[in-house]
Design a protein around this motif. Structure first.
Motif, PDB file in Angstrom:
ATOM      1  N   ALA A 209      30.285  21.693  42.815  1.00  0.00           N
ATOM      2  CA  ALA A 209      31.427  20.870  43.214  1.00  0.00           C
ATOM      3  C   ALA A 209      31.607  20.909  44.736  1.00  0.00           C
ATOM      4  CB  ALA A 209      32.691  21.346  42.515  1.00  0.00           C
ATOM      5  N   ILE A 210      31.395  22.068  45.329  1.00  0.00           N
ATOM      6  CA  ILE A 210      31.530  22.184  46.790  1.00  0.00           C
ATOM      7  C   ILE A 210      30.455  21.361  47.487  1.00  0.00           C
ATOM      8  CG2 ILE A 210      31.305  23.790  48.733  1.00  0.00           C
ATOM      9  CD1 ILE A 210      32.648  25.900  46.909  1.00  0.00           C
ATOM     10  N   SER A 211      29.218  21.470  47.011  1.00  0.00           N
ATOM     11  CA  SER A 211      28.121  20.757  47.676  1.00  0.00           C
ATOM     12  C   SER A 211      28.245  19.245  47.521  1.00  0.00           C
ATOM     13  CB  SER A 211      26.774  21.231  47.143  1.00  0.00           C
ATOM     14  OG  SER A 211      26.628  20.872  45.795  1.00  0.00           O
ATOM     15  N   LYS A 212      28.896  18.789  46.451  1.00  0.00           N
ATOM     16  CA  LYS A 212      29.111  17.351  46.261  1.00  0.00           C
ATOM     17  C   LYS A 212      30.259  16.834  47.118  1.00  0.00           C
ATOM     18  CE  LYS A 212      27.280  16.797  41.604  1.00  0.00           C
ATOM     19  NZ  LYS A 212      27.591  16.444  40.222  1.00  0.00           N
ATOM     20  N   GLY A 213      31.058  17.751  47.639  1.00  0.00           N
ATOM     21  CA  GLY A 213      32.169  17.352  48.497  1.00  0.00           C
ATOM     22  C   GLY A 213      33.411  16.953  47.719  1.00  0.00           C
ATOM     23  N   ASP A 214      33.464  17.291  46.442  1.00  0.00           N
ATOM     24  CA  ASP A 214      34.612  16.957  45.592  1.00  0.00           C
ATOM     25  C   ASP A 214      35.664  18.061  45.733  1.00  0.00           C
ATOM     26  OD1 ASP A 214      36.368  16.020  43.735  1.00  0.00           O
ATOM     27  OD2 ASP A 214      34.962  16.084  42.042  1.00  0.00           O
ATOM     28  N   LYS A 215      36.596  17.834  46.651  1.00  0.00           N
ATOM     29  CA  LYS A 215      37.559  18.869  47.007  1.00  0.00           C
ATOM     30  C   LYS A 215      38.449  19.276  45.840  1.00  0.00           C
ATOM     31  CE  LYS A 215      41.132  20.023  50.365  1.00  0.00           C
ATOM     32  NZ  LYS A 215      41.902  19.596  51.510  1.00  0.00           N
ATOM     33  N   ASP A 216      38.955  18.303  45.079  1.00  0.00           N
ATOM     34  CA  ASP A 216      39.856  18.622  43.964  1.00  0.00           C
ATOM     35  C   ASP A 216      39.141  19.435  42.887  1.00  0.00           C
ATOM     36  OD1 ASP A 216      41.920  17.250  45.197  1.00  0.00           O
ATOM     37  OD2 ASP A 216      41.407  15.350  44.222  1.00  0.00           O
ATOM     38  N   ALA A 217      37.943  19.019  42.536  1.00  0.00           N
ATOM     39  CA  ALA A 217      37.179  19.744  41.520  1.00  0.00           C
ATOM     40  C   ALA A 217      36.810  21.134  42.030  1.00  0.00           C
ATOM     41  CB  ALA A 217      35.917  18.980  41.137  1.00  0.00           C
ATOM     42  N   ALA A 218      36.464  21.236  43.308  1.00  0.00           N
ATOM     43  CA  ALA A 218      36.083  22.525  43.883  1.00  0.00           C
ATOM     44  C   ALA A 218      37.261  23.499  43.861  1.00  0.00           C
ATOM     45  CB  ALA A 218      35.579  22.339  45.305  1.00  0.00           C
ATOM     46  N   LEU A 219      38.449  23.022  44.181  1.00  0.00           N
ATOM     47  CA  LEU A 219      39.626  23.897  44.159  1.00  0.00           C
ATOM     48  C   LEU A 219      39.952  24.348  42.739  1.00  0.00           C
ATOM     49  CD1 LEU A 219      41.947  22.190  46.796  1.00  0.00           C
ATOM     50  CD2 LEU A 219      40.784  24.393  46.976  1.00  0.00           C
ATOM     51  N   ALA A 220      39.799  23.446  41.777  1.00  0.00           N
ATOM     52  CA  ALA A 220      40.044  23.806  40.379  1.00  0.00           C
ATOM     53  C   ALA A 220      39.014  24.838  39.916  1.00  0.00           C
ATOM     54  CB  ALA A 220      39.987  22.564  39.499  1.00  0.00           C
ATOM     55  N   LYS A 221      37.760  24.613  40.252  1.00  0.00           N
ATOM     56  CA  LYS A 221      36.697  25.544  39.864  1.00  0.00           C
ATOM     57  C   LYS A 221      36.879  26.893  40.564  1.00  0.00           C
ATOM     58  CE  LYS A 221      34.147  22.677  37.430  1.00  0.00           C
ATOM     59  NZ  LYS A 221      33.955  22.810  36.001  1.00  0.00           N
ATOM     60  N   LEU A 222      37.332  26.860  41.809  1.00  0.00           N
ATOM     61  CA  LEU A 222      37.556  28.093  42.556  1.00  0.00           C
ATOM     62  C   LEU A 222      38.606  28.953  41.854  1.00  0.00           C
ATOM     63  CD1 LEU A 222      37.166  29.880  45.087  1.00  0.00           C
ATOM     64  CD2 LEU A 222      39.016  28.573  46.132  1.00  0.00           C
ATOM     65  N   SER A 223      39.693  28.335  41.452  1.00  0.00           N
ATOM     66  CA  SER A 223      40.760  29.056  40.774  1.00  0.00           C
ATOM     67  C   SER A 223      40.251  29.674  39.473  1.00  0.00           C
ATOM     68  CB  SER A 223      41.925  28.116  40.487  1.00  0.00           C
ATOM     69  OG  SER A 223      42.921  28.777  39.757  1.00  0.00           O
ATOM     70  N   ASP A 224      39.523  28.897  38.687  1.00  0.00           N
ATOM     71  CA  ASP A 224      38.987  29.394  37.423  1.00  0.00           C
ATOM     72  C   ASP A 224      37.988  30.524  37.652  1.00  0.00           C
ATOM     73  OD1 ASP A 224      40.497  27.473  36.152  1.00  0.00           O
ATOM     74  OD2 ASP A 224      38.817  26.076  35.881  1.00  0.00           O
ATOM     75  N   THR A 225      37.144  30.373  38.655  1.00  0.00           N
ATOM     76  CA  THR A 225      36.101  31.360  38.923  1.00  0.00           C
ATOM     77  C   THR A 225      36.699  32.672  39.422  1.00  0.00           C
ATOM     78  OG1 THR A 225      34.555  29.590  39.438  1.00  0.00           O
ATOM     79  CG2 THR A 225      33.958  31.784  40.173  1.00  0.00           C
ATOM     80  N   VAL A 226      37.658  32.598  40.316  1.00  0.00           N
ATOM     81  CA  VAL A 226      38.299  33.819  40.818  1.00  0.00           C
ATOM     82  C   VAL A 226      39.013  34.539  39.677  1.00  0.00           C
ATOM     83  CG1 VAL A 226      40.125  34.709  42.326  1.00  0.00           C
ATOM     84  CG2 VAL A 226      38.498  33.032  43.184  1.00  0.00           C
ATOM     85  N   SER A 227      39.647  33.790  38.808  1.00  0.00           N
ATOM     86  CA  SER A 227      40.309  34.386  37.652  1.00  0.00           C
ATOM     87  C   SER A 227      39.302  35.099  36.753  1.00  0.00           C
ATOM     88  CB  SER A 227      41.040  33.305  36.862  1.00  0.00           C
ATOM     89  OG  SER A 227      41.594  33.837  35.689  1.00  0.00           O
TER      90      SER A 227
ATOM     91  N   ILE B  19      36.355  36.275  37.645  1.00  0.00           N
ATOM     92  CA  ILE B  19      35.856  37.448  38.367  1.00  0.00           C
ATOM     93  C   ILE B  19      36.831  38.611  38.221  1.00  0.00           C
ATOM     94  CG2 ILE B  19      35.417  38.383  40.678  1.00  0.00           C
ATOM     95  CD1 ILE B  19      34.291  35.568  41.374  1.00  0.00           C
ATOM     96  N   ASP B  20      38.108  38.338  38.398  1.00  0.00           N
ATOM     97  CA  ASP B  20      39.113  39.391  38.284  1.00  0.00           C
ATOM     98  C   ASP B  20      39.129  39.993  36.880  1.00  0.00           C
ATOM     99  OD1 ASP B  20      39.807  39.051  40.913  1.00  0.00           O
ATOM    100  OD2 ASP B  20      41.536  37.773  40.486  1.00  0.00           O
ATOM    101  N   LYS B  21      38.980  39.154  35.867  1.00  0.00           N
ATOM    102  CA  LYS B  21      38.947  39.642  34.489  1.00  0.00           C
ATOM    103  C   LYS B  21      37.735  40.537  34.256  1.00  0.00           C
ATOM    104  CE  LYS B  21      41.291  35.680  32.459  1.00  0.00           C
ATOM    105  NZ  LYS B  21      41.106  34.433  31.693  1.00  0.00           N
ATOM    106  N   LEU B  22      36.590  40.130  34.770  1.00  0.00           N
ATOM    107  CA  LEU B  22      35.370  40.896  34.553  1.00  0.00           C
ATOM    108  C   LEU B  22      35.392  42.214  35.324  1.00  0.00           C
ATOM    109  CD1 LEU B  22      32.664  38.094  34.466  1.00  0.00           C
ATOM    110  CD2 LEU B  22      33.899  39.168  32.584  1.00  0.00           C
ATOM    111  N   VAL B  23      36.020  42.222  36.488  1.00  0.00           N
ATOM    112  CA  VAL B  23      36.180  43.478  37.226  1.00  0.00           C
ATOM    113  C   VAL B  23      37.076  44.411  36.419  1.00  0.00           C
ATOM    114  CG1 VAL B  23      37.248  44.537  39.258  1.00  0.00           C
ATOM    115  CG2 VAL B  23      35.733  42.567  39.521  1.00  0.00           C
ATOM    116  N   GLY B  24      38.141  43.882  35.873  1.00  0.00           N
ATOM    117  CA  GLY B  24      39.054  44.687  35.062  1.00  0.00           C
ATOM    118  C   GLY B  24      38.400  45.264  33.828  1.00  0.00           C
ATOM    119  N   LYS B  25      37.475  44.530  33.246  1.00  0.00           N
ATOM    120  CA  LYS B  25      36.769  44.999  32.056  1.00  0.00           C
ATOM    121  C   LYS B  25      35.586  45.891  32.393  1.00  0.00           C
ATOM    122  CE  LYS B  25      38.030  40.950  29.425  1.00  0.00           C
ATOM    123  NZ  LYS B  25      37.636  39.994  28.401  1.00  0.00           N
TER     124      LYS B  25
END
Length: 78
Positions: free
Chosen positions: A38-56, A58-64
């Motif tokens: 999404a970032i490489s395509k330049g789709d800012k809205d999709a990239a921000l949505a994916k960023l939020s999901d991905t960080v979440s 990552i945090d879950k997997l660190v916790g586990k």
């Protein structure tokens, strides 16, 4: 192969945990790839949505304990 009942149970639990962790790491790799795409395509809205999901995720997997704390911290900053 283990012979005692407790050793057999521990082995079974280990296999179950390994499979669960493998699936979680695969989910993480797919989420990171989707975000980078999404970032490489330049789709800012999709990239921000994916960023939020991905960080979440990552945090879950660190916790586990699937990924190390420092690996999660470095990935979250990227």
């Amino acid at each position: 192969m283990a012979n005692h009942e407790s050793a057999l149970k521990a082995h079974k639990q280990s296999e179950e945990r390994r499979e669960r962790n493998r699936q979680n790491r695969t989910r993480l790799r797919h989420a990171l790839k989707a975000m980078r795409t999404a970032i490489s395509k330049g789709d800012k809205d999709a990239a921000l949505a994916k960023l939020s999901d991905t960080v979440s995720l990552i945090d879950k997997l660190v916790g586990k304990g699937v990924i190390h704390d420092n690996a999660g911290a470095a990935t979250s900053r990227a």
